[in-house]
Design a protein around this motif. Structure first.
Motif, mmCIF file in Angstrom:
data_model
loop_
_atom_site.group_PDB
_atom_site.id
_atom_site.type_symbol
_atom_site.label_atom_id
_atom_site.label_comp_id
_atom_site.label_asym_id
_atom_site.label_seq_id
_atom_site.Cartn_x
_atom_site.Cartn_y
_atom_site.Cartn_z
ATOM 1 N N ILE B 6 0.861 -1.174 0.000
ATOM 2 C CA ILE B 6 0.000 0.000 0.000
ATOM 3 C C ILE B 6 0.893 1.219 0.000
ATOM 4 O O ILE B 6 1.666 1.416 0.938
ATOM 5 C CB ILE B 6 -0.915 0.019 1.243
ATOM 6 C CG1 ILE B 6 -1.684 -1.293 1.356
ATOM 7 C CG2 ILE B 6 -1.865 1.195 1.158
ATOM 8 C CD1 ILE B 6 -2.589 -1.352 2.564
ATOM 9 N N ASP B 7 0.788 2.037 -1.049
ATOM 10 C CA ASP B 7 1.608 3.247 -1.151
ATOM 11 C C ASP B 7 3.078 2.945 -0.914
ATOM 12 O O ASP B 7 3.760 3.618 -0.136
ATOM 13 C CB ASP B 7 1.144 4.301 -0.132
ATOM 14 C CG ASP B 7 -0.188 4.911 -0.531
ATOM 15 O OD1 ASP B 7 -0.769 5.632 0.281
ATOM 16 O OD2 ASP B 7 -0.644 4.655 -1.672
ATOM 17 N N ASP B 8 3.567 1.897 -1.572
ATOM 18 C CA ASP B 8 4.970 1.472 -1.479
ATOM 19 C C ASP B 8 5.351 0.924 -0.113
ATOM 20 O O ASP B 8 6.531 0.748 0.168
ATOM 21 C CB ASP B 8 5.927 2.633 -1.811
ATOM 22 C CG ASP B 8 5.737 3.117 -3.232
ATOM 23 O OD1 ASP B 8 5.911 4.320 -3.482
ATOM 24 O OD2 ASP B 8 5.398 2.274 -4.082
ATOM 25 N N ALA B 23 -4.579 -0.437 5.492
ATOM 26 C CA ALA B 23 -3.919 0.859 5.377
ATOM 27 C C ALA B 23 -3.841 1.541 6.739
ATOM 28 O O ALA B 23 -2.837 2.148 7.099
ATOM 29 C CB ALA B 23 -4.681 1.744 4.382
ATOM 30 N N GLN B 24 -4.908 1.426 7.521
ATOM 31 C CA GLN B 24 -4.901 2.049 8.844
ATOM 32 C C GLN B 24 -3.811 1.436 9.719
ATOM 33 O O GLN B 24 -3.230 2.113 10.570
ATOM 34 C CB GLN B 24 -6.264 1.883 9.518
ATOM 35 C CG GLN B 24 -7.286 2.864 9.015
ATOM 36 C CD GLN B 24 -8.608 2.738 9.739
ATOM 37 O OE1 GLN B 24 -8.898 1.719 10.352
ATOM 38 N NE2 GLN B 24 -9.418 3.770 9.661
ATOM 39 N N SER B 25 -3.550 0.150 9.506
ATOM 40 C CA SER B 25 -2.560 -0.506 10.359
ATOM 41 C C SER B 25 -1.155 0.034 10.114
ATOM 42 O O SER B 25 -0.277 -0.150 10.946
ATOM 43 C CB SER B 25 -2.583 -2.020 10.132
ATOM 44 O OG SER B 25 -2.027 -2.332 8.870
ATOM 45 N N VAL B 50 -9.747 3.673 -3.711
ATOM 46 C CA VAL B 50 -8.309 3.585 -3.918
ATOM 47 C C VAL B 50 -8.114 2.968 -5.294
ATOM 48 O O VAL B 50 -9.030 2.388 -5.857
ATOM 49 C CB VAL B 50 -7.609 2.706 -2.857
ATOM 50 C CG1 VAL B 50 -7.699 3.343 -1.498
ATOM 51 C CG2 VAL B 50 -8.182 1.311 -2.843
ATOM 52 N N LYS B 51 -6.898 3.092 -5.814
ATOM 53 C CA LYS B 51 -6.620 2.516 -7.117
ATOM 54 C C LYS B 51 -5.714 1.318 -6.927
ATOM 55 O O LYS B 51 -4.673 1.417 -6.269
ATOM 56 C CB LYS B 51 -5.913 3.559 -7.998
ATOM 57 C CG LYS B 51 -5.583 3.079 -9.391
ATOM 58 C CD LYS B 51 -6.568 3.621 -10.395
ATOM 59 C CE LYS B 51 -6.215 3.219 -11.815
ATOM 60 N NZ LYS B 51 -5.402 4.253 -12.464
ATOM 61 N N VAL B 74 -1.608 -1.336 -4.022
ATOM 62 C CA VAL B 74 -2.646 -0.333 -3.806
ATOM 63 C C VAL B 74 -2.022 1.052 -3.771
ATOM 64 O O VAL B 74 -0.961 1.250 -3.182
ATOM 65 C CB VAL B 74 -3.374 -0.591 -2.468
ATOM 66 C CG1 VAL B 74 -4.503 0.400 -2.275
ATOM 67 C CG2 VAL B 74 -3.891 -2.008 -2.416
ATOM 68 N N SER B 75 -2.697 2.011 -4.397
ATOM 69 C CA SER B 75 -2.269 3.394 -4.254
ATOM 70 C C SER B 75 -3.428 4.222 -3.743
ATOM 71 O O SER B 75 -4.490 4.251 -4.358
ATOM 72 C CB SER B 75 -1.800 3.953 -5.594
ATOM 73 O OG SER B 75 -1.661 5.359 -5.502
ATOM 74 N N THR B 76 -3.249 4.877 -2.605
ATOM 75 C CA THR B 76 -4.306 5.740 -2.094
ATOM 76 C C THR B 76 -4.157 7.155 -2.625
ATOM 77 O O THR B 76 -5.045 7.977 -2.449
ATOM 78 C CB THR B 76 -4.283 5.796 -0.546
ATOM 79 O OG1 THR B 76 -3.092 6.429 -0.127
ATOM 80 C CG2 THR B 76 -4.381 4.411 0.039
ATOM 81 N N THR B 77 -3.038 7.459 -3.256
ATOM 82 C CA THR B 77 -2.781 8.823 -3.719
ATOM 83 C C THR B 77 -2.860 8.956 -5.226
ATOM 84 O O THR B 77 -2.605 10.022 -5.762
ATOM 85 C CB THR B 77 -1.381 9.276 -3.266
ATOM 86 O OG1 THR B 77 -0.439 8.286 -3.710
ATOM 87 C CG2 THR B 77 -1.322 9.385 -1.765
#
Lengths: 176, 605, 421
Positions: B6-8, B23-25, B50-51, B74-77
């Motif tokens: 997730i996001d690298d 992601a929260q973790s 998310v993408k 996953v990318s959240t940005t």
């Protein structure tokens, strides 16, 4: 010879001083003469009213939060018809730096700055202005805006009659 | 244990964890409205987009709906995901009223936060906003339906989590309406949590309406003093007034919610008739003088009637720190009795139960929620300790069987009646729990605990610190006030936050009361010294399972600023203590008393 | 032209039970119960290439095969007769003419999947069709062709007709299941798919009326025969095309799949009405992008239409002539979807009214290029809604922007609709 250059230096200085005797002074003789600031000059703060005469301030605390020196405090309360207003509203002008961030933050155009800079006093406690000292009868710089006409909480008009509102939904109605 | 990126950041999570939780973790926040850790996922708001760049699933997905799978990237940005979120906010803003300045949720509003974070700005919709008519839902909850963003959290909480039936969703499309089917006060005793759960200002705390903004609140972690469950709360104060109480998360105890009884109990703290000043013989005094007078009277009583004529009386609502000091005080004044309970019945019941509860045998609320077999034995959880009933319901929702031993009670779930405890198949259960109160037979329970290694019990004590004071009772051989007064030796009592029945009060010539509530004991006392309420001091309570929980100081004691000056605004006076702010925590008063006694005994003035 | 479903049609009335049996009805059921195993029946349907006729076009036999054979507990079959897609009326025409094919088809499907209780979810407003179905069920049960131990085979099957309370979203299969269960008709998340976890938690198959009505003929005549009835080698079977709009004979025709669009409009429909020339059409109901004259020669089958940028959907062809303002037509369609939103997810509930507002602004002549951009954004982002209503609603808008953007710009330039003179 040296005496000629010395004389020239002396005469140049005296000429400049002589020139200035006939120059127009820029000093304004306050208090007999007063400079008139522009309308947007940031001095004494006032709380304005809306075109219908009600208080604009809804005590949303945004000016208090925006103030960099924490000189504004207030207590919100609920008035007639569900109107939110300030039960008391205090500005400590001893702290105020007249930056105008409060006026910029205000969503109802209640708090505004006037060009009245003559508020000094001998007793510092007199610089604490309560709501009765701040509230004016006029609309200030914006003659048209009444926040409650745009808010959804139906204070100045029935539900669904606001500026951008449709009539209320009939929940029990079966028509699409 | 799927591993994904997730996001690298590579993260490995348990099977079934959603992308949002994964992601929260790793501290990556993803905006969400309809997902809630206690309510699960819904997929209604679509803002948690998310993408997924690679892996078994690709493209824009909702992170709260998708369970993490091995190899996901996953990318959240990603700009597309960000644009999707911006559009969702724009869509929600189409009908959202222009209410922020007059809305109580402002400053703690998720919609505000995600609007700024999501980047939505100028309104492009040129049509008008749909409006709704509000309902009267009772004196505690304000209803403002225009603000609704239709996340469905309220109805999922109220119907699924709390088991209520009178509130729900009506209508379809943009006209959906969340309200009571018939207007009136909400019936569920857990309806107050709607205030916490609603991400916008649809449900707000009516008792704290138009009082203050989130950024000005005085808040500190605290514990509810309403019953012995010890649910975690965050009381909110401003200008020396307790405005509201908000639930605080504790997965082992109350989870995410609290009951209405604990939430809307602020009036005692703000009560105008609270003892604020020391009173000696009906004349206002100061705390120092009152303490000195108290010492004189103790001395006088000792001279007159001999040792053992004074009783020191505590209660189960006092903080543990103060309760610990009572035996020391009793020792120094050669008290005739140390009491933590007023009636004999209370005393005997409590002592026998304290023996029963030890590590491993007591069931926390989390144990109850995860149980597969619950027995409600002779108590009424919904009225005695409401959050316990809520915990029972969660167990039932997960498939547990709930037995009630021949008792006419209501629970927010289905249950089976049984005549006796023996009729319940405890041996077949993996995690059985018996919930009882102090009227139960401890011998029987003891035998059951020995016979079933996996059995746990949850005895509902009456008050916040019943357990803590019970431990002290056992340690110091304390007796009940009723017993102490039986032989007529006691001529005076020092009562600390105790509620003494009128019948017993009448038998005592001298009463010194240290309390923060205007009880009958305080009315009858010759010396009154104000103490602080739980929100005005640090302290701890020990709950029914023996869990010690600390509460921190939220506000300073003192008369609320509201109404101090007849002109309406706060006074223009400088002072170092607030008006009516002389109250001190009970433990500090006791410590001062003990020190004065020690100094006196050593011959110091 | 050979007809499959419409072969029993009688002028002006419904076919009777006796007539249906005389004309070969229920032979497939007898054949299957006597000589075929459920797996064989399923395989025949898979081999026939029958694709769902309800709009999605998913291979029917494959959908049946997703139901696990060995899962304990009840399993269900639902016949989706909630035909509320604008432009679609084929199921009504079929059921008002012949309800028996559907009953036989449902029974065969139940046999193939192992279902003992099937539901026909019929929309409100189809009173005649519902009455026909009820009558057909009683007649079949009385004749021993439905109920317990059908034809002595040991196979039980019961069918119940449930009349919907009346919203479009009930046609969505998971919302349909919620409605049947008595809950609010919000769709459910997929996965879990209905074939694994559907009605009351059990495996459920949802099929369209037309798909199920074809089953008896496939079983009776074999998969190869079914495939051969289509117009192209890739297509399989025939389709009920229900045409409406500015054609001479708007009606429901059973035509081979793969027949060209131009041949359909020019042939049985009798071409455009006098004075009208073809501008555009919706090839498969209101939730599909437009086809223009450029698509005259597209074979009307699932894959060719999809490749051409639209969807065959339900085969409800709505034809627009040269006098139609496409913006107004699109607005009319999107208004329907905005009204029928269930209100669960944000894009559909709020986004569709936004699109309506944009189209209204453009239609009234107050639009600008900025509005076209916002429409384009909506076409993209409404794809991420909870169910397929919102993406479907944007089908016509997508078609509008693809083929008729100049018409929008003309609206903006003129300050009014150019079609209104």
């Amino acid at each position: 010879m040296k005496i000629f250059s010395d004389m020239t230096a002396l005469m140049t200085g005296m000429w400049i001083t002589w020139k200035h005797i006939f120059r127009r002074p820029v000093t304004i003789q306050y208090p007999e003469q007063r400079r008139q600031p522009y309308p947007r000059y940031r001095a004494r703060i006032v709380l304005t009213r809306d075109p219908e005469g009600g208080e604009r301030c809804v005590a949303c605390q945004l000016c208090s939060a925006a103030c960099p020196v924490d000189c504004i405090s207030m207590q919100p309360a609920e008035g007639d018809g569900g109107r939110r207003y300030a039960e008391w509203f205090r500005i400590n002008f001893a702290r105020c730096i007249f930056c105008g961030l409060c006026a910029e933050a205000c969503p109802t155009l209640a708090i505004q700055m006037t060009p009245d800079y003559e508020i000094c006093t001998r007793d510092i406690m007199n610089l604490i202005y309560e709501k009765e000292d701040l509230l004016i009868d006029g609309c200030g710089k914006s003659a048209d805006y009444n926040f409650y006409r745009h808010a959804g909480i139906a204070v100045t008009q029935p539900r669904g009659n606001g500026a951008e509102e449709l009539p209320p939904v009939d929940v029990r109605g079966l028509m699409p | 244990m799927p591993k994904l990126i997730i996001d690298d950041i590579t993260v490995e999570v348990a099977e079934g964890t959603t992308l949002l939780e994964a992601a929260q973790s790793v501290d990556i926040p993803i905006p969400h409205f309809c997902w809630h850790p206690a309510l699960g996922r819904a997929g209604a708001c679509r803002v948690c987009a998310v993408k997924l760049l690679d892996g078994p699933v690709k493209g824009i997905q909702m992170s709260c709906m998708l369970p993490a799978q091995e190899g996901m990237v996953v990318s959240t940005t990603d700009p597309e995901a960000v644009a999707m979120r911006r559009h969702v906010i724009e869509w929600l803003m189409i009908n959202h009223p222009h209410d922020c300045p007059v809305c109580d949720e402002g400053g703690e509003c998720q919609l505000q936060d995600y609007t700024i974070a999501g980047g939505h700005g100028i309104r492009r919709y040129s049509g008008k906003k749909r409006t709704h008519v509000n309902q009267y839902l009772g004196p505690y909850i304000e209803h403002e339906m225009n603000r609704c963003i239709q996340c469905y959290r309220c109805v999922r909480y109220y119907q699924e989590y709390a088991g209520g039936t009178d509130f729900g969703v009506m209508g379809s499309a943009g006209r959906v309406y969340f309200g009571r089917f018939q207007e009136g006060q909400l019936e569920s005793p857990f309806s107050g949590n709607l205030v916490d759960i609603c991400p916008t200002g649809v449900f707000t705390d009516k008792t704290a309406r138009f009082r203050a903004r989130y950024w000005d609140y005085d808040m500190a972690p605290s514990v509810c003093p309403g019953c012995s469950l010890g649910c975690n709360t965050t009381p909110v104060a401003r200008y020396r007034e307790l405005l509201k109480t908000v639930a605080r998360r504790n997965d082992a105890v109350n989870g995410w919610f609290i009951c209405d009884r604990g939430r809307f109990a602020n009036s005692a703290v703000n009560a105008p008739l609270r003892p604020r000043h020391a009173v000696v013989d009906s004349r206002e005094s100061c705390v120092e003088d009152a303490l000195d007078t108290l010492l004189l009277r103790i001395h006088a009583l000792g001279e007159l009637h001999g040792p053992g004529s004074i009783a020191v009386v505590g209660s189960s609502r006092m903080a543990q720190e103060a309760a610990e000091l009572l035996p020391q005080l009793a020792l120094r004044i050669a008290a005739g009795a140390l009491c933590y309970r007023t009636t004999r019945k209370e005393s005997t019941e409590t002592s026998s139960f304290v023996e029963l509860v030890h590590t491993g045998s007591s069931a926390s609320q989390q144990d109850v929620r995860k149980s597969d077999c619950i027995v409600v034995y002779g108590c009424d959880p919904l009225n005695e300790a409401p959050m316990m009933a809520m915990a029972i319901r969660q167990a039932w929702r997960s498939g547990a069987t709930v037995y009630v031993i021949e008792h006419k009670i209501t629970l927010p779930c289905e249950f089976t009646l049984r005549a006796t405890l023996d009729d319940v198949p405890l041996a077949e259960a993996e995690r059985p729990v018996i919930i009882c109160n102090l009227s139960a037979e401890t011998d029987q329970l003891d035998k059951l605990l020995e016979g079933h290694s996996r059995l746990k019990i949850a005895p509902l004590f009456p008050a916040a610190n019943s357990f803590g004071t019970a431990l002290l009772m056992r340690e110091h051989g304390a007796i009940s006030l009723e017993e102490a007064l039986a032989d007529g030796e006691i001529k005076g009592i020092i009562s600390i936050e105790a509620d003494i029945p009128a019948a017993l009060l009448g038998k005592i010539p001298f009463v010194a009361a240290l309390d923060w509530q205007a009880t009958a004991t305080v009315q009858a006392a010759q010396i009154v010294i104000p103490t602080t309420a739980w929100v005005e001091m640090n302290g701890s309570y020990i709950n029914y399972e023996g869990r010690a929980q600390h509460f921190s100081k939220v506000m300073n004691p003192g008369v609320p600023v509201k109404g101090l000056d007849p002109a309406g605004h706060p006074p223009h006076i400088h002072r170092s203590t607030a008006t009516g702010g002389e109250a001190l925590p009970a433990r500090q008063l006791l410590a001062r008393l003990i020190k004065l006694l020690d100094d006196g005994n050593r011959g110091l003035s | 032209m050979e007809q499959i479903l419409f072969q029993h049609n009688k002028p002006g009335r419904c076919v009777t039970f006796a007539e249906y049996q005389t004309e070969g009805g229920f032979t497939a059921l007898k054949k299957a119960l006597a000589a075929m195993t459920p797996d064989e029946v399923q395989q025949v349907v898979i081999d026939s290439g029958l694709r769902g006729r309800g709009g999605a076009g998913f291979p029917t036999g494959k959908k049946w095969s997703f139901v696990p054979r060995n899962l304990p507990g009840p399993r269900w079959l639902i016949c989706n007769c909630d035909e509320m897609e604008p432009g679609t009326y084929k199921d009504r025409i079929l059921l008002e003419a012949n309800p028996y094919s559907l009953i036989e088809g449902i029974t065969l499907a139940c046999y193939a999947i192992g279902v003992r209780h099937a539901f026909i979810f019929i929309r409100r407003g189809y009173e005649q069709a519902a009455a026909n179905l009820q009558r057909a069920i009683s007649e079949a049960a009385a004749a021993g062709l439905l109920g317990e131990n059908i034809l002595g085979s040991g196979f039980d099957c019961a069918i119940d007709v449930h009349v919907s309370a009346g919203r479009y979203i009930c046609g969505e299969e998971t919302a349909l299941m919620n409605a049947l269960e008595g809950k609010r008709a919000n769709p459910r998340a997929k996965p879990p798919f209905p074939a694994i976890k559907g009605l009351w938690g059990g495996p459920t198959v949802v099929n369209n009326v037309e798909s199920l009505a074809n089953i008896p003929y496939i079983i009776a005549n074999g998969p190869a025969w079914f495939k051969a009835t289509a117009a192209t080698p890739e297509a399989a079977g025939m389709k009920l095309f229900c045409i409406s709009g500015h054609v001479t004979h708007p009606a429901c025709f059973e035509l081979p799949l793969g027949m060209k669009l131009g041949d359909i409009i020019g042939g049985p429909c009798g071409g455009m009405r006098p004075g009208s020339s073809f501008k555009a059409c919706l090839p498969g109901g209101a939730s599909t992008p437009y086809f223009t004259a450029d698509h005259w020669n597209i074979p009307m089958d699932f894959d060719p239409v999809a490749k051409a940028g639209s969807r065959l959907g339900t085969g409800g062809i709505v034809v627009f002539d040269h006098k139609t303002c496409m913006v107004a037509a699109t607005l009319n369609l999107v208004r329907f979807y905005a009204r029928e939103s269930c209100g669960w997810c944000t894009p559909c509930r709020e986004g569709l009214p936004f699109v309506v507002n944009l189209l209204e602004t453009i239609e009234s002549g107050q639009g600008s290029d900025e509005h076209i951009e916002i429409l384009r954004e909506h076409i993209k982002y409404l794809n991420y809604a909870f169910c397929a209503l919102a993406p479907g609603a944007m089908g016509p808008v997508d078609g509008l922007l693809r083929h008729f953007e100049d018409e929008i710009r003309e609206h903006n330039r003129n300050g009014k609709c150019p079609c209104r003179s």
